[in-house]
Enzyme design. Structure first.
Site, PDB file in Angstrom:
ATOM      1  N   TYR A  62      -5.871  -7.148  -2.274  1.00 45.66           N
ATOM      2  CA  TYR A  62      -6.039  -5.923  -2.732  1.00 45.66           C
ATOM      3  C   TYR A  62      -5.642  -6.412  -4.359  1.00 45.66           C
ATOM      4  O   TYR A  62      -4.793  -7.133  -4.395  1.00 45.66           O
ATOM      5  CB  TYR A  62      -5.409  -4.853  -2.070  1.00 45.66           C
ATOM      6  CG  TYR A  62      -4.095  -4.979  -1.863  1.00 45.66           C
ATOM      7  CD1 TYR A  62      -2.797  -4.873  -2.543  1.00 45.66           C
ATOM      8  CD2 TYR A  62      -3.733  -5.504  -0.443  1.00 45.66           C
ATOM      9  CE1 TYR A  62      -1.875  -4.759  -2.167  1.00 45.66           C
ATOM     10  CE2 TYR A  62      -2.474  -5.389   0.074  1.00 45.66           C
ATOM     11  CZ  TYR A  62      -1.404  -5.429  -0.802  1.00 45.66           C
ATOM     12  OH  TYR A  62      -0.233  -5.336  -0.077  1.00 45.66           O
TER      13      TYR A  62
ATOM     14  N   HIS B 180       0.899  -1.102  -0.001  1.00 46.90           N
ATOM     15  CA  HIS B 180      -0.144   0.280  -0.111  1.00 46.90           C
ATOM     16  C   HIS B 180       0.877   1.167   0.161  1.00 46.90           C
ATOM     17  O   HIS B 180       1.889   1.482   0.806  1.00 46.90           O
ATOM     18  CB  HIS B 180      -0.976   0.116   1.110  1.00 46.90           C
ATOM     19  CG  HIS B 180      -1.832  -0.791   1.423  1.00 46.90           C
ATOM     20  ND1 HIS B 180      -3.248  -0.703   1.662  1.00 46.90           N
ATOM     21  CD2 HIS B 180      -1.729  -2.412   1.258  1.00 46.90           C
ATOM     22  CE1 HIS B 180      -3.722  -1.783   1.534  1.00 46.90           C
ATOM     23  NE2 HIS B 180      -3.104  -2.937   1.366  1.00 46.90           N
TER      24      HIS B 180
END
Length: 380
Positions: free
Chosen positions: A212, A47
């Site tokens: 993700y 991230h």
């Protein structure tokens, strides 16, 4: 700006590469030394919050990363059994994008941005000696170099940390992370059965799984777990292969989409999550630490690499503020302006409570390292 004194950065991982880029852009003479002979695209995602994208903006890499990563607009926390949403947070509105991306893709772009003649691979540091004139670095291949200051961005097993504080093995946290990528036809089949969130964390009792997209095209999906696990001997390896049967057993009561993800995944690896107690000091003389070398943390907030990159930005600011001649004052200013922030993130990440329930994440994502005034402790 021109600086004649030489800085050595040990480690060219995400934090070390960021450190090298920022210092080189600021006009410093920087050599970066990496123990690996080369980097490869390991199967791991990452991230990049708005707090970190603002630093990539300073590096000149923001646009490139935006073209590579998935623009996640929302973090969703779901009940691992029912799939019910138990918390969610908007990831927009912080002055920069929130990206999820393949770690290898981001790192490769960082490596390209470094001055290539100042980047040295296959340099395993074996000895560090400092005196009033500088630091002598000796590498396992027999080469020797000198620097005025040395920045240890060499991870949890940092040789620079060892030089400052002595030999001490990291602590096994009692947790492991399983990592895997889903791609190609398997991902298409998975998407045909389930709606996959761009950025989701599934919680269940004492374990979790985060998943993700890692590309702008959303043609690659990544998951990483956090699972309690008895200690065992990894024989010095960073990770080991893992049989899918172990994952099915570990998440047997989870939502059907999780089991389908495991089935569709490519090779699964298992990583021990190691840790250290907070360090009493971050620097000594001409040596200073950043990232996992001084505040390693479990990856449960997806901010570990982010903290190393924030460290790099703040250390660059402090060196510019104080000048290389006043390196000890610069290191002190750096620690004073980073320790509280890094320690807070370390504490929350290790506790694994972030966004488990509804909360405001702006203290993480709204942080701007360049907007923070530099605070120095008053001396009597």
């Amino acid at each position: 700006m021109s600086h004649s004194k030489k800085i050595a950065v040990i480690g060219a991982g995400l934090g070390g590469a960021a450190m090298g880029i920022l210092l080189q852009k600021a006009g410093f003479d920087v050599e970066v030394y990496e123990q690996a002979p080369a980097f490869s695209r390991l199967g791991a995602g990452i991230h990049i919050g708005p707090n970190i994208m603002k630093i990539f903006r300073e590096m000149g890499l923001e646009h490139d990363l935006e073209e590579m990563g998935c623009h996640s607009e929302e973090w969703i926390s779901r009940n691992g059994n029912t799939g019910e949403v138990q918390a969610q947070a908007k990831l927009t509105g912080y002055g920069a994008a929130y990206l999820t991306i393949h770690r290898g893709d981001m790192h490769a772009r960082q490596i390209e941005a470094l001055q290539q003649d100042k980047l040295h691979f296959d340099k395993r540091l074996s000895q560090v000696e400092q005196d009033e004139y500088g630091v002598t670095l000796t590498f396992a291949d027999g080469t020797v170099t000198q620097a005025d200051i040395v920045i240890g961005a060499d991870g949890i097993n940092s040789k620079i940390r060892e030089t400052i504080l002595g030999v001490e093995a990291p602590l096994y946290s009692g947790w492991v992370a399983h990592r895997a990528i889903i791609s190609g036809e398997k991902l298409k089949q998975l998407k045909a059965k389930f709606d996959l969130d761009d950025c989701v964390k599934w919680w269940y009792e004492d374990r979790h799984i985060m998943a993700y997209s890692t590309t702008k095209e959303r043609d690659e999906y990544y998951f990483v777990t956090g699972v309690p696990h008895p200690a065992w001997d990894f024989q010095g390896k960073s990770f080991v292969p893992c049989d899918k049967a172990e994952l099915f057993e570990t998440f047997k009561d989870f939502h059907p989409s999780i089991l389908a993800m495991i089935e569709a995944s490519d090779d699964v690896t298992k990583w021990p999550l190691n840790n250290r107690n907070p360090l009493p000091v971050w620097s000594n003389g001409r040596l200073v630490l950043l990232g996992d070398a001084c505040h390693p943390m479990k990856p449960h907030m997806a901010q570990g690499a982010g903290m190393a990159i924030e460290d790099a930005a703040m250390l660059t600011r402090c060196l510019l503020e104080e000048g290389l001649e006043n390196y000890e004052q610069a290191f002190s200013l750096y620690e004073q302006n980073r320790k509280e922030r890094a320690s807070q993130v370390q504490k929350v990440s290790n506790a694994n409570t972030f966004l488990k329930e509804q909360e405001d994440p702006s203290w993480v994502y709204g942080f701007d390292v360049y907007a923070q005034p530099l605070h120095a402790e008053e001396t009597a």
